[in-house]
Design an enzyme around this catalytic site. Structure first.
Site, PDB file in Angstrom:
ATOM      1  N   HIS A 164       0.797  -1.154   0.155  1.00  9.15           N
ATOM      2  CA  HIS A 164      -0.032  -0.002   0.114  1.00  9.15           C
ATOM      3  C   HIS A 164       0.784   1.245  -0.029  1.00  9.15           C
ATOM      4  O   HIS A 164       0.534   2.139  -0.826  1.00  9.15           O
ATOM      5  CB  HIS A 164      -0.932  -0.105   1.275  1.00  9.15           C
ATOM      6  CG  HIS A 164      -1.824   1.268   1.412  1.00  9.15           C
ATOM      7  ND1 HIS A 164      -1.338   2.064   2.548  1.00  9.15           N
ATOM      8  CD2 HIS A 164      -2.624   1.664   0.691  1.00  9.15           C
ATOM      9  CE1 HIS A 164      -2.371   3.108   2.370  1.00  9.15           C
ATOM     10  NE2 HIS A 164      -3.133   2.783   1.410  1.00  9.15           N
ATOM     11  N   GLU A 184       1.973   1.909  -3.453  1.00  8.85           N
ATOM     12  CA  GLU A 184       0.990   2.450  -4.128  1.00  8.85           C
ATOM     13  C   GLU A 184       0.872   3.873  -4.059  1.00  8.85           C
ATOM     14  O   GLU A 184       0.617   4.621  -4.996  1.00  8.85           O
ATOM     15  CB  GLU A 184      -0.308   1.662  -3.757  1.00  8.85           C
ATOM     16  CG  GLU A 184      -1.628   2.487  -4.320  1.00  8.85           C
ATOM     17  CD  GLU A 184      -2.672   2.614  -3.488  1.00  8.85           C
ATOM     18  OE1 GLU A 184      -3.384   3.568  -3.521  1.00  8.85           O
ATOM     19  OE2 GLU A 184      -3.090   1.492  -2.920  1.00  8.85           O
ATOM     20  N   HIS A 185       1.060   4.244  -2.841  1.00 10.44           N
ATOM     21  CA  HIS A 185       1.178   6.125  -2.810  1.00 10.44           C
ATOM     22  C   HIS A 185       2.319   6.368  -3.466  1.00 10.44           C
ATOM     23  O   HIS A 185       2.227   7.387  -4.260  1.00 10.44           O
ATOM     24  CB  HIS A 185       1.151   6.215  -1.223  1.00 10.44           C
ATOM     25  CG  HIS A 185      -0.081   6.202  -0.707  1.00 10.44           C
ATOM     26  ND1 HIS A 185      -0.509   7.300  -0.047  1.00 10.44           N
ATOM     27  CD2 HIS A 185      -1.094   5.389  -0.203  1.00 10.44           C
ATOM     28  CE1 HIS A 185      -1.690   7.125   0.625  1.00 10.44           C
ATOM     29  NE2 HIS A 185      -2.064   5.752   0.433  1.00 10.44           N
ATOM     30  N   GLU A 192      -3.434   7.735   7.887  1.00  5.54           N
ATOM     31  CA  GLU A 192      -4.705   7.237   7.229  1.00  5.54           C
ATOM     32  C   GLU A 192      -4.977   5.980   8.137  1.00  5.54           C
ATOM     33  O   GLU A 192      -6.147   5.721   8.234  1.00  5.54           O
ATOM     34  CB  GLU A 192      -4.238   6.696   5.797  1.00  5.54           C
ATOM     35  CG  GLU A 192      -5.149   5.958   5.174  1.00  5.54           C
ATOM     36  CD  GLU A 192      -4.567   5.583   3.925  1.00  5.54           C
ATOM     37  OE1 GLU A 192      -5.621   4.674   3.039  1.00  5.54           O
ATOM     38  OE2 GLU A 192      -3.642   5.941   3.152  1.00  5.54           O
TER      39      GLU A 192
END
Length: 459
Positions: A84, A87-88, A164
Site C-alpha cells: 500500500h 501504491e502511494h 491514514e
C-alpha cells in the site's frame, strides 16, 4: 471479506472493498444458460503482459486500468503495509512526469484517477475521454518502468499512510474489530495481516524497501492491462505495443505463501468502545475461493448467500428483522475472489432493547437450520433468477467490468472461467447448496466478533 485501501487526492482515504464482493456474482446477462458475461477481447504482448479489452461504445469514454499480481499478502515478513505504501509512492513521479503531475494532468484533461491495494493485487486506474487514452497509457507505462524515489518524497508519505491508519482504523471501532477478527480467522496466513499494515512496522518502512518491492514485482509480465469502454482490441493493440510492449520483461518470483493450519476451536473477539452507538455481531468462517475450491463449492455458496441475504424476502431478513424483530439488519456475505482461501460471514445488528446474547442465539439458530434442514429447490431457483436479473445491468458500467475482470485474472481465474459464470450459476442445484452450507457453516472453527458500547455490560 476482502479489503482494499485506495489512494485518493486527499491522500487520506482508504476504502473497504465490500463493493468488490459483487465482482463476479452480479455480472451476467439475464439469459443464464448462455456462456458470456462481458464478451472481452484479449491478447498478450511479447513481454508477457496480458491485455484485456471490454468494448462498450455507448459513450466516448474509457476506463484504463493496470493491475499488478502482487498485494499485501506477498509482502516480506516484517514489512506489512509496503504494498500500500508503494501504491502511494507511485504518484511521486518520474523524470518525465514529476511528483503530483500525473493526477494533475488527468484532471486537466477532464478525467479522474486513483489506485487501490488488496491482499492479492494492486491496481491503478483512470477514467478519461476516449481521445485521452493514449495520454494515460503513456504516463502509466512510464511509471511502471521509471519510478524515481528520494528520501524527500518517501518519508513524508510514510507519515501520510500512518495518519491514514489512525483515521481509517484506529478511530473507527467497526474497522478495529474487523481487523482483529481477520487476524483471528487467519492466524498464520498473511491474510491475517491488515492491508494497510501494523503500526509498529509501518513506522519502520524505508525507501530501500519500497524500491526493492517495486523492482521485484512491478514488471509488465506481472501486470494486466484492462481497458473498458469505447475502444476495440484492434484499436488498442498498437498503443499497448508502443507504450507497454517496449518495457523489458523481468524475472518475477512465484507467489509463495504459508498455509493456514487446521484449527478446530471456535474463537471470540469482543471490543467495547465509548464511540459505539450501534452494537453488532459477526461470525466468520474460512471458505473456498474460485482458485482454491477442491470440492467445487464456490458457485453454490454464492447462491446460498443470495438465499440467505438477497433482499427483504431473504431468510435472515425475513426471520430476524420482520418476524422475530430481534434485529434491524441481518446478512450473510461471501466473495470467492481470492488467491488463497476466501471467507464467508454472517452478522446482524440488534433492534432497540434486544440483548446481544438473544440476537446471537437467534442468528445461530438460523444458521443451524440451514445446515440441518437445507434450502429448497424453489429458494434456489428464485435466488438464481434474481441474481441473473439484477446482473443484467452490470455491463452498462465502464468501471465495473474492468474491476471484475482485473480482480479475476489477478486471483487466478481465466477469462473463460469468468465468461462461464452464467452457465455455472444456472447449473447449481439445491443439493449442491446444502452440501456447501454443511461444509462451511457446519464447522465450529468460526470466529465470532462482538462490537459493543461501554455501557450495557450485562449484554
Amino acid at each position: 471479506m476482502p479489503a482494499v485501501f485506495s489512494r485518493c487526492r486527499a491522500r487520506l482515504t482508504g476504502a473497504a472493498v465490500g463493493a468488490f464482493a459483487l465482482l463476479l456474482v452480479g455480472t451476467a446477462p439475464a439469459s443464464a444458460v448462455e456462456k458470456g458475461v462481458f464478451y472481452p477481447e484479449s491478447f498478450t504482448l511479447s513481454n508477457g503482459m496480458q491485455v484485456v479489452v471490454i468494448p462498450n461504445h455507448r459513450v466516448p469514454v474509457v476506463t484504463h486500468m493496470v493491475w499488478y499480481k502482487v498485494g499485501a499478502a506477498d509482502e516480506p515478513r516484517g514489512q506489512s503495509g509496503i504494498a500500500h505504501f508503494l501504491e502511494h509512492l507511485m504518484f511521486k513521479g518520474t523524470d518525465a512526469v514529476p511528483a503530483g503531475a500525473f493526477s494533475r494532468t488527468v484532471a486537466k484533461n477532464g478525467g479522474r484517477d486513483n489506485a487501490f491495494t488488496s491482499w492479492d493485487y494492486t491496481a491503478y486506474y483512470q477514467n478519461v475521454a476516449r481521445d485521452r487514452l493514449e495520454l494515460v497509457m503513456r504516463m502509466e507505462a512510464d511509471r511502471m518502468a521509471n519510478l524515481k524515489l528520494t528520501d524527500a518524497v518517501v518519508y513524508p508519505e510514510r507519515d501520510v499512510i500512518i495518519e491514514e491508519r489512525r483515521q481509517r482504523i484506529e478511530n473507527e471501532p467497526a474497522d478495529r474489530i474487523g481487523e482483529q477478527i481477520q487476524a483471528t480467522v487467519f492466524v498464520h496466513h498473511p491474510y491475517g495481516t491488515p492491508v494497510i499494515g501494523w503500526p509498529q512496522e509501518m513506522s519502520r518502512l524505508t525507501r530501500e524497501q519500497a524500491e526493492a518491492f517495486y523492482k521485484t514485482w512491478y514488471a509488465p509480465n506481472n501486470a494486466v492491462l484492462v481497458v473498458s469502454g469505447d475502444v476495440s482490441a484492434e484499436e488498442l493493440k498498437p498503443l499497448a505495443e508502443r507504450y507497454y510492449g517496449v518495457i523489458p520483461a523481468r524475472a518475477v518470483p512465484e507467489r509463495t505463501r504459508v498455509g493456514e493450519p487446521p484449527i478446530a476451536a471456535a474463537r471470540r473477539v469482543e471490543l467495547r468502545d465509548a464511540e459505539v452507538r450501534q452494537p453488532s455481531i459477526r461470525r466468520i468462517w474460512t471458505a473456498p475461493s474460485y482458485r482454491v475450491d477442491p470440492d467445487k463449492q464456490a458457485y453454490a455458496l454464492q447462491v446460498l448467500s443470495e438465499v440467505m441475504s438477497g433482499g427483504p424476502t431473504s431468510r435472515l431478513y425475513r426471520n430476524l428483522v420482520v418476524e422475530q424483530k430481534v434485529a434491524t439488519s441481518a446478512w450473510l456475505g461471501y466473495s470467492p475472489s481470492a488467491w488463497d482461501l476466501a471467507t464467508l460471514g454472517a452478522g446482524a445488528t440488534p433492534a432497540t432493547g434486544v440483548p446481544m446474547d438473544k440476537l446471537e442465539a437467534a442468528l445461530a439458530e438460523e444458521l443451524r437450520k440451514v445446515v440441518q434442514s437445507g434450502v429448497t429447490e424453489e429458494e434456489v431457483a428464485t435466488a438464481k433468477k434474481r441474481m441473473l436479473a439484477e446482473a443484467a445491468y452490470a455491463r452498462d458500467s465502464l468501471t465495473g467490468p474492468a474491476q471484475a475482470l482485473g480482480a479475476a485474472v489477478t486471483t487466478g481465474q481465466s477469462i473463460d472461467e469468468v465468461e462461464e459464470w452464467p452457465v455455472r450459476i444456472d447449473a447449481v442445484t439445491a443439493e449442491q447448496v446444502n452440501a456447501a452450507a454443511r461444509a462451511v457453516l457446519g464447522r465450529e472453527n468460526h470466529v465470532t466478533g462482538l462490537l459493543l458500547p461501554l455501557k450495557d455490560k450485562e449484554s
